[in-house]
Design a protein around this motif. Structure first.
Motif, PDB file in Angstrom:
ATOM      1  N   SER A   1       0.849  -1.141  -0.067  1.00 55.22           N
ATOM      2  CA  SER A   1      -0.143   0.037  -0.100  1.00 55.22           C
ATOM      3  C   SER A   1       0.910   1.051   0.168  1.00 55.22           C
ATOM      4  O   SER A   1       1.941   1.439   0.798  1.00 55.22           O
ATOM      5  N   TYR A   2       0.463   2.381  -0.891  1.00 56.63           N
ATOM      6  CA  TYR A   2       1.275   3.482  -0.901  1.00 56.63           C
ATOM      7  C   TYR A   2       0.909   4.151   0.427  1.00 56.63           C
ATOM      8  O   TYR A   2      -0.079   4.318   0.840  1.00 56.63           O
TER       9      TYR A   2
ATOM     10  N   SER B   1      -2.123   9.182   4.205  1.00 60.49           N
ATOM     11  CA  SER B   1      -2.823   8.562   3.226  1.00 60.49           C
ATOM     12  C   SER B   1      -3.434   7.281   4.056  1.00 60.49           C
ATOM     13  O   SER B   1      -2.897   6.472   5.018  1.00 60.49           O
ATOM     14  N   PRO B   2      -4.645   6.526   3.458  1.00 64.67           N
ATOM     15  CA  PRO B   2      -5.258   5.608   4.120  1.00 64.67           C
ATOM     16  C   PRO B   2      -4.501   4.269   3.693  1.00 64.67           C
ATOM     17  O   PRO B   2      -4.187   3.861   2.626  1.00 64.67           O
ATOM     18  N   VAL B   3      -4.078   3.450   4.930  1.00 65.49           N
ATOM     19  CA  VAL B   3      -3.774   2.258   4.787  1.00 65.49           C
ATOM     20  C   VAL B   3      -4.377   1.260   5.367  1.00 65.49           C
ATOM     21  O   VAL B   3      -4.840   1.359   6.690  1.00 65.49           O
ATOM     22  N   TYR B   4      -5.022   0.081   4.869  1.00 64.88           N
ATOM     23  CA  TYR B   4      -6.079  -0.905   5.265  1.00 64.88           C
ATOM     24  C   TYR B   4      -5.365  -2.089   5.769  1.00 64.88           C
ATOM     25  O   TYR B   4      -4.414  -2.604   4.756  1.00 64.88           O
TER      26      TYR B   4
ATOM     27  N   GLU C   1      -8.107   0.340   9.382  1.00 65.36           N
ATOM     28  CA  GLU C   1      -7.405   1.520   8.982  1.00 65.36           C
ATOM     29  C   GLU C   1      -6.424   1.827  10.069  1.00 65.36           C
ATOM     30  O   GLU C   1      -6.506   1.860  11.306  1.00 65.36           O
ATOM     31  N   LEU C   2      -5.015   1.946   9.411  1.00 65.62           N
ATOM     32  CA  LEU C   2      -3.815   2.085  10.309  1.00 65.62           C
ATOM     33  C   LEU C   2      -3.668   3.560  10.763  1.00 65.62           C
ATOM     34  O   LEU C   2      -3.912   4.656   9.655  1.00 65.62           O
TER      35      LEU C   2
END
Length: 217
Positions: free
Chosen positions: A49-50, A77-80, A93-94
Motif C-alpha cells: 500500500s502507498y 494516506s489511508p492504509v488498510y 485503517e492504520l
C-alpha cells in the motif's frame, strides 16, 4: 608491499577526512545559530500500500552546516488491513503518529546546489481503527520507534524557495511485527521546497519576528 602501502594510504585518507569533518562540525557549532521551520511530505510503502507521511520540523542551524531539531509526523494516506473479529471480517485503517528528533549535516556544493544528510529517530504510537456494529473501535495500540536516515539534494533559486529531491529508508526499531504489512520501506520525495520563516521576514521586514529570523542569535 603494495598492499601495505595501499592500506596505509586508505587509512590515512580516512583519518584525514574524519578530522576535517570534525573540524568543520566544531567550527559550525561555534557560530551563531539560526531558527529554521519547514513542512515535508515523504512517499513510501507499507506492504504493497502507498503510504504518504506528512510532517513539519523546527530546529536551529549553525553556520549553514549543522542542524538539530524535532518535529511531528503522521500517516496522511489511508492504509488498510483485513482483521477477523469473532467470525466477522473487518477492514481496519492504520493510524500512525510520531515525534521525531533529527541531526543534519549540509554541504554547499555550489551557490545553488546543496547536499543534506539528515538522520531522524522518532517515538510515537500506532493502532488500527475499524467499525463493528456501528461502534468505532481502536485496538492493537503499540509504541513505535522509527529510524529514518536520508539523503537530500536541493537546488535553491534564492533563500525563499527551490527544488528538492530526497531518498531514504524507514526502519522500525520495535514492534515491526505488529503491522499486518511490512512497515520498513524506502522513502522518497520530489517537489518544491519553501522557507516559511524567510518568506515571512521578506513580507513583513519591520516586525519583531522578522528581525529575530534575519538576525542569528
Amino acid at each position: 608491499m603494495k598492499k601495505i602501502i595501499c592500506i596505509f594510504l586508505f587509512c590515512s585518507a580516512a583519518y584525514t577526512s574524519q578530522c576535517q569533518f570534525i573540524d568543520t562540525l566544531q567550527s559550525a557549532i561555534e557560530k551563531k545559530g539560526k531558527f529554521i521551520f519547514s513542512f515535508n511530505s515523504r512517499d513510501s510503502y507499507i506492504g504493497t500500500s502507498y503510504a504518504s507521511i506528512f510532517g513539519y520540523m523546527a530546529g536551529v542551524c549553525f553556520g549553514d552546516k549543522f542542524t538539530i531539531g524535532g518535529g511531528f509526523n503522521s500517516l496522511a494516506s489511508p492504509v488498510y488491513a483485513t482483521h477477523y473479529i469473532n467470525g466477522n471480517t473487518v477492514r481496519a485503517e492504520l493510524s500512525l503518529d510520531y515525534l521525531s528528533y533529527f541531526v543534519e549535516y549540509s554541504i554547499n556544493l555550489t551557490s545553488h546546489w546543496e547536499l543534506d544528510i539528515p538522520v531522524f529517530i522518532g517515538v510515537g504510537s500506532s493502532s488500527y481503527q475499524y467499525t463493528l456494529d456501528n461502534t468505532v473501535i481502536n485496538e492493537h495500540s503499540k509504541v513505535i520507534l522509527p529510524l529514518e536516515p536520508q539523503v537530500q539534494v536541493d537546488y535553491n533559486f534564492n533563500k525563499y524557495w527551490g527544488l528538492s529531491t530526497q531518498v531514504g529508508y524507514r526502519l522500525m526499531l520495535v514492534n515491526s511485527s505488529f503491522f499486518s504489512n511490512n512497515i520498513n520501506s524506502i522513502t522518497y520525495s520530489v517537489g518544491v521546497s519553501l522557507s516559511p520563516l524567510e518568506i515571512y521576514a521578506g513580507l513583513f521586514p519591520r516586525t519583531k519576528l522578522a528581525k529575530i529570523i534575519e538576525n542569528d542569535f
